[in-house]
Design a protein around this motif. Structure first.
Motif, PDB file in Angstrom:
ATOM      1  N   PHE A   1       0.791  -1.227   0.000  1.00  0.00           N
ATOM      2  CA  PHE A   1       0.000   0.000   0.000  1.00  0.00           C
ATOM      3  C   PHE A   1       0.828   1.284   0.000  1.00  0.00           C
ATOM      4  CE2 PHE A   1      -2.240   3.461   2.195  1.00  0.00           C
ATOM      5  CZ  PHE A   1      -3.272   3.648   1.284  1.00  0.00           C
ATOM      6  N   PHE A   2       1.668   1.489   1.002  1.00  0.00           N
ATOM      7  CA  PHE A   2       2.238   2.817   1.193  1.00  0.00           C
ATOM      8  C   PHE A   2       3.182   3.250   0.074  1.00  0.00           C
ATOM      9  CE2 PHE A   2       0.704   2.022   5.503  1.00  0.00           C
ATOM     10  CZ  PHE A   2       0.074   3.234   5.750  1.00  0.00           C
ATOM     11  N   THR A   3       3.964   2.331  -0.483  1.00  0.00           N
ATOM     12  CA  THR A   3       4.840   2.722  -1.595  1.00  0.00           C
ATOM     13  C   THR A   3       4.053   3.040  -2.855  1.00  0.00           C
ATOM     14  OG1 THR A   3       6.766   1.571  -0.707  1.00  0.00           O
ATOM     15  CG2 THR A   3       6.730   1.977  -3.073  1.00  0.00           C
ATOM     16  N   PRO A   4       3.182   2.146  -3.338  1.00  0.00           N
ATOM     17  CA  PRO A   4       2.439   2.495  -4.556  1.00  0.00           C
ATOM     18  C   PRO A   4       1.442   3.630  -4.369  1.00  0.00           C
ATOM     19  CG  PRO A   4       1.671   0.391  -3.665  1.00  0.00           C
ATOM     20  CD  PRO A   4       2.913   0.749  -2.910  1.00  0.00           C
ATOM     21  N   ALA A   5       0.918   3.806  -3.156  1.00  0.00           N
ATOM     22  CA  ALA A   5      -0.107   4.836  -2.921  1.00  0.00           C
ATOM     23  C   ALA A   5       0.483   6.219  -2.688  1.00  0.00           C
ATOM     24  CB  ALA A   5      -0.973   4.448  -1.725  1.00  0.00           C
ATOM     25  N   ALA A   6       1.818   6.338  -2.591  1.00  0.00           N
ATOM     26  CA  ALA A   6       2.454   7.595  -2.194  1.00  0.00           C
ATOM     27  C   ALA A   6       1.975   8.818  -2.983  1.00  0.00           C
ATOM     28  CB  ALA A   6       3.973   7.461  -2.270  1.00  0.00           C
ATOM     29  N   PRO A   7       1.880   8.773  -4.325  1.00  0.00           N
ATOM     30  CA  PRO A   7       1.420   9.968  -5.042  1.00  0.00           C
ATOM     31  C   PRO A   7       0.007  10.396  -4.652  1.00  0.00           C
ATOM     32  CG  PRO A   7       2.362   8.362  -6.566  1.00  0.00           C
ATOM     33  CD  PRO A   7       2.202   7.672  -5.252  1.00  0.00           C
ATOM     34  N   LEU A   8      -0.854   9.418  -4.393  1.00  0.00           N
ATOM     35  CA  LEU A   8      -2.243   9.724  -4.049  1.00  0.00           C
ATOM     36  C   LEU A   8      -2.372  10.156  -2.590  1.00  0.00           C
ATOM     37  CD1 LEU A   8      -4.928   9.853  -5.477  1.00  0.00           C
ATOM     38  CD2 LEU A   8      -5.265   7.426  -5.019  1.00  0.00           C
ATOM     39  N   LEU A   9      -1.517   9.630  -1.710  1.00  0.00           N
ATOM     40  CA  LEU A   9      -1.508  10.079  -0.314  1.00  0.00           C
ATOM     41  C   LEU A   9      -1.092  11.545  -0.225  1.00  0.00           C
ATOM     42  CD1 LEU A   9       0.140   6.992   1.429  1.00  0.00           C
ATOM     43  CD2 LEU A   9      -2.223   7.752   1.709  1.00  0.00           C
ATOM     44  N   ALA A  10      -0.223  11.976  -1.140  1.00  0.00           N
ATOM     45  CA  ALA A  10       0.234  13.366  -1.146  1.00  0.00           C
ATOM     46  C   ALA A  10      -0.759  14.305  -1.807  1.00  0.00           C
ATOM     47  CB  ALA A  10       1.584  13.456  -1.859  1.00  0.00           C
ATOM     48  N   ALA A  11      -1.718  13.749  -2.552  1.00  0.00           N
ATOM     49  CA  ALA A  11      -2.610  14.582  -3.353  1.00  0.00           C
ATOM     50  C   ALA A  11      -3.765  15.175  -2.561  1.00  0.00           C
ATOM     51  CB  ALA A  11      -3.159  13.773  -4.530  1.00  0.00           C
ATOM     52  N   ALA A  12      -4.260  14.450  -1.555  1.00  0.00           N
ATOM     53  CA  ALA A  12      -5.468  14.887  -0.837  1.00  0.00           C
ATOM     54  C   ALA A  12      -5.608  14.112   0.461  1.00  0.00           C
ATOM     55  CB  ALA A  12      -6.710  14.656  -1.707  1.00  0.00           C
ATOM     56  N   PRO A  13      -6.402  14.617   1.408  1.00  0.00           N
ATOM     57  CA  PRO A  13      -6.741  13.823   2.598  1.00  0.00           C
ATOM     58  C   PRO A  13      -7.556  12.595   2.210  1.00  0.00           C
ATOM     59  CG  PRO A  13      -7.240  16.161   2.930  1.00  0.00           C
ATOM     60  CD  PRO A  13      -6.957  15.981   1.466  1.00  0.00           C
ATOM     61  N   TRP A  14      -7.530  11.583   3.097  1.00  0.00           N
ATOM     62  CA  TRP A  14      -8.203  10.321   2.821  1.00  0.00           C
ATOM     63  C   TRP A  14      -9.283  10.020   3.858  1.00  0.00           C
ATOM     64  CZ3 TRP A  14      -6.101   5.665  -0.016  1.00  0.00           C
ATOM     65  CH2 TRP A  14      -5.201   6.038  -1.031  1.00  0.00           C
ATOM     66  N   VAL A  15     -10.351   9.366   3.402  1.00  0.00           N
ATOM     67  CA  VAL A  15     -11.300   8.665   4.271  1.00  0.00           C
ATOM     68  C   VAL A  15     -11.089   7.187   4.007  1.00  0.00           C
ATOM     69  CG1 VAL A  15     -13.715   8.167   4.766  1.00  0.00           C
ATOM     70  CG2 VAL A  15     -12.983  10.531   4.356  1.00  0.00           C
ATOM     71  N   MET A  16     -10.848   6.413   5.075  1.00  0.00           N
ATOM     72  CA  MET A  16     -10.453   5.011   4.914  1.00  0.00           C
ATOM     73  C   MET A  16     -11.495   4.078   5.520  1.00  0.00           C
ATOM     74  SD  MET A  16      -6.407   5.460   5.723  1.00  0.00           S
ATOM     75  CE  MET A  16      -5.273   5.898   4.379  1.00  0.00           C
ATOM     76  N   ALA A  17     -12.112   3.267   4.664  1.00  0.00           N
ATOM     77  CA  ALA A  17     -13.013   2.221   5.140  1.00  0.00           C
ATOM     78  C   ALA A  17     -12.206   0.950   5.364  1.00  0.00           C
ATOM     79  CB  ALA A  17     -14.135   1.988   4.133  1.00  0.00           C
ATOM     80  N   ARG A  18     -12.738   0.082   6.173  1.00  0.00           N
ATOM     81  CA  ARG A  18     -12.039  -1.145   6.554  1.00  0.00           C
ATOM     82  C   ARG A  18     -12.619  -2.336   5.813  1.00  0.00           C
ATOM     83  NH1 ARG A  18     -11.857  -3.421  12.808  1.00  0.00           N
ATOM     84  NH2 ARG A  18     -10.211  -4.987  12.530  1.00  0.00           N
ATOM     85  N   GLY A  19     -11.766  -3.155   5.203  1.00  0.00           N
ATOM     86  CA  GLY A  19     -12.216  -4.330   4.477  1.00  0.00           C
ATOM     87  C   GLY A  19     -12.006  -5.612   5.258  1.00  0.00           C
ATOM     88  N   ASN A  20     -12.465  -6.713   4.709  1.00  0.00           N
ATOM     89  CA  ASN A  20     -12.296  -7.999   5.393  1.00  0.00           C
ATOM     90  C   ASN A  20     -10.824  -8.401   5.483  1.00  0.00           C
ATOM     91  OD1 ASN A  20     -12.949  -8.319   2.441  1.00  0.00           O
ATOM     92  ND2 ASN A  20     -12.238 -10.396   2.838  1.00  0.00           N
ATOM     93  N   HIS A  21      -9.970  -7.880   4.608  1.00  0.00           N
ATOM     94  CA  HIS A  21      -8.534  -8.163   4.709  1.00  0.00           C
ATOM     95  C   HIS A  21      -7.886  -7.424   5.870  1.00  0.00           C
ATOM     96  CE1 HIS A  21      -7.339 -10.631   1.173  1.00  0.00           C
ATOM     97  NE2 HIS A  21      -8.562 -10.310   0.816  1.00  0.00           N
ATOM     98  N   GLU A  22      -8.622  -6.516   6.497  1.00  0.00           N
ATOM     99  CA  GLU A  22      -8.117  -5.812   7.685  1.00  0.00           C
ATOM    100  C   GLU A  22      -8.802  -6.297   8.954  1.00  0.00           C
ATOM    101  OE1 GLU A  22      -7.001  -4.461   4.268  1.00  0.00           O
ATOM    102  OE2 GLU A  22      -8.973  -3.592   4.725  1.00  0.00           O
ATOM    103  N   SER A  23      -9.448  -7.468   8.886  1.00  0.00           N
ATOM    104  CA  SER A  23     -10.003  -8.054  10.114  1.00  0.00           C
ATOM    105  C   SER A  23      -8.845  -8.517  10.994  1.00  0.00           C
ATOM    106  CB  SER A  23     -10.926  -9.231   9.775  1.00  0.00           C
ATOM    107  OG  SER A  23     -10.177 -10.278   9.183  1.00  0.00           O
ATOM    108  N   CYS A  24      -9.136  -8.822  12.240  1.00  0.00           N
ATOM    109  CA  CYS A  24      -8.075  -9.151  13.194  1.00  0.00           C
ATOM    110  C   CYS A  24      -7.283 -10.397  12.800  1.00  0.00           C
ATOM    111  CB  CYS A  24      -8.658  -9.322  14.590  1.00  0.00           C
ATOM    112  SG  CYS A  24      -9.018  -7.758  15.427  1.00  0.00           S
ATOM    113  N   ALA A  25      -7.934 -11.355  12.164  1.00  0.00           N
ATOM    114  CA  ALA A  25      -7.240 -12.587  11.779  1.00  0.00           C
ATOM    115  C   ALA A  25      -6.410 -12.401  10.511  1.00  0.00           C
ATOM    116  CB  ALA A  25      -8.244 -13.720  11.578  1.00  0.00           C
ATOM    117  N   ARG A  26      -6.413 -11.183   9.989  1.00  0.00           N
ATOM    118  CA  ARG A  26      -5.581 -10.863   8.832  1.00  0.00           C
ATOM    119  C   ARG A  26      -4.722  -9.648   9.181  1.00  0.00           C
ATOM    120  NH1 ARG A  26      -9.805 -12.049   3.804  1.00  0.00           N
ATOM    121  NH2 ARG A  26      -8.515 -13.664   2.864  1.00  0.00           N
ATOM    122  N   ALA A  27      -4.928  -8.547   8.487  1.00  0.00           N
ATOM    123  CA  ALA A  27      -4.049  -7.379   8.653  1.00  0.00           C
ATOM    124  C   ALA A  27      -4.602  -6.357   9.636  1.00  0.00           C
ATOM    125  CB  ALA A  27      -3.790  -6.726   7.299  1.00  0.00           C
ATOM    126  N   GLY A  28      -5.384  -6.815  10.615  1.00  0.00           N
ATOM    127  CA  GLY A  28      -5.997  -5.896  11.575  1.00  0.00           C
ATOM    128  C   GLY A  28      -5.006  -5.119  12.412  1.00  0.00           C
TER     129      GLY A  28
END
Length: 480
Positions: A221-248
């Protein structure tokens, strides 16, 4: 004569003393500026990522991930203030994941996560000389992306070509999207997909980090997203890949806008009922519109029994959504799993079965709003999870569903270009328009004017080629 000479010497010393003080002061100022510049440069070299996330009621929070031992200083307009530690560096002991014990490992975070709230109305902000995007009271152009990580999952024998930008397109999507100069970026969830090691001899993902530590978050995420992170503030929703048994663990360290709390950090399996659920909140968009952000990371695909603890949690949370919806005339409901969308399932023989929206969330919502599922002010649904773009409008009184799950992760098989007349994402919903593609890309929502809740929604491919256009207002929703 001796007395005269002494008096003359003293007089000269007194007369030159202010000059010496001035020279000394100048030397000190120059040294301080030089020292500060050197410190800023040193801080900048340690920073791995810097961005702004928007939370409850529009509170903007600056976040920094650094390899330094202490947090850097943030500049807000003419004021300096130190950032606070959100999460210390360290290794989290191996816990139960969705993978076997042999295919899991401890999560290493050799970085410091720092944060500081941005004051209301801030004009400019920076950290270690790096400019940060600041929020606009009424964002006119919103960019939506989701399901962006590179899939590496042993259970499905699914190993995406993470080393090929054509086959894992998120870096291209992010660069193209940043060029659109958005005022706000929305991610609909699923940032981190590299759960298991790349098999030996597989050149397409060879050398990739895996697991749920910082190295994987950085690569996915952070390396490929860098140009877009610099472009504007973000609102971040949470997906099933960010559940506790994964990348929570990384979700709570890096992404969620709320305070990090022990027990809600996904570090210990026994605390997962706290870590896997979080309360909905609203983000004002100005001019009568708002986002309502909902955590659906732990939902299932099957209807929930009323005796299920998840049913009780979601029921209370959807009542809170109703209350939040009263705050604005046009509410956009943001979560990961499409409630009024479709999902394709390829059959072993031939053809594609069209699956309805998320049955678990529907089972809770229809007990509160049997026909429409949502309160009247909820006019638009944003989701991901299905690795497609979808735009669905209804002849019945249901909110329009947009799915922006084509951010770069392995695309799903295409849905049929034309649905059967019986196809519906929910038993009471009659589809008016349906459009879908598996091409990687993103979506924009542009306001018709600064005072309007009317939007022009466009879907773009990874290179910025227009694919679909929709007009969205409270009274009318249509797509070409």
């Amino acid at each position: 004569m001796l007395e005269s000479a002494i008096s003359s010497t003293i007089a000269m010393a007194i007369s030159t003393f202010p000059i010496l003080l001035f020279l000394s002061a100048c030397s000190t100022v120059s040294l301080t500026k030089s020292t500060n510049a050197a410190q800023v440069q040193a801080d900048a070299a340690q920073i791995q990522a810097a961005w702004v996330v928007i939370g409850e009621q529009g509170q903007a929070v600056a976040r920094v991930i650094t390899r330094a031992a202490v947090c850097p200083v943030m500049q807000q307009d003419d004021t300096e203030l130190p950032m606070q530690v959100r999460a210390a560096s360290g290794t989290v002991a191996q816990r139960t994941t969705l993978s076997s014990t042999a295919d899991s490992k401890p999560s290493e975070f050799p970085v410091l996560t720092c944060e500081a709230q941005l004051k209301s109305g801030v004009i400019s902000a920076s950290v270690a000389g790096k400019p940060l995007p600041v929020p606009k009271p009424v964002p006119l152009k919103i960019l939506v992306v989701g399901d962006s990580g590179c899939r590496m999952k042993l259970a499905d024998n699914a190993f995406q070509s993470c080393n090929d930008v054509d086959k894992w397109a998120f870096s291209t999507v992010a660069k193209t999207a940043a060029g659109f100069a958005p005022d706000l970026v929305i991610h609909v969830g699923d940032y981190q997909y590299r759960e298991n090691p790349c098999p030996a001899g597989n050149a397409t993902c060879a050398g990739s980090p895996w697991g749920f530590g910082w190295d994987t978050w950085q690569a996915d995420f952070f390396t490929p997203a860098a140009p877009l992170l610099a472009a504007a503030p973000w609102v971040m929703a949470r997906g099933n890949h960010e559940s506790c048994a994964r990348a929570g663990q990384g979700w709570w360290r890096f992404m969620d806008p709320r305070a990090l709390q022990q027990g809600r950090d996904c570090n210990v399996e026994n605390d997962d009922m706290q870590g896997d659920y979080s309360a909905p909140y609203a983000v004002p968009l100005g001019a009568g519109a708002q986002l309502i952000v909902f955590d659906s990371s732990k939902t299932s695909a099957k209807p929930l029994a009323k005796t299920d603890s998840a049913y009780s949690i979601y029921s209370a949370q959807f009542k809170a959504v109703d209350h939040l919806a009263e705050q604005a005339e046009f509410s956009i409901f943001l979560e990961h799993h499409p409630i009024l969308g479709f999902a394709p399932e390829k059959k072993n023989t031939s053809g594609v079965e069209v699956k309805p929206g998320n049955l678990a969330l529907q089972s809770v919502l229809q007990d509160q709003h049997p026909q429409r599922l949502f309160a009247p002010n909820v006019q638009l649904l944003l989701a991901g999870h299905v690795h497609l773009f979808e735009a669905i409008t209804f002849d019945t009184d249901h909110p329009m569903q947009l799915v922006s799950g084509n951010g770069g992760s392995s695309p799903d098989v295409d849905l049929p270009a034309k649905l059967s007349p019986q196809a519906t994402p929910f038993v009471n919903a009659k589809v008016a328009h349906f459009n879908s593609t598996s091409q990687s890309g993103f979506m924009t929502m542009e306001r018709a004017s600064v005072t309007a809740t009317d939007w022009v929604v466009k879907a773009w491919d990874k290179n910025g080629v227009l694919m679909t256009t929709c007009s969205v207002s409270k009274l009318k929703k249509e797509c070409s």
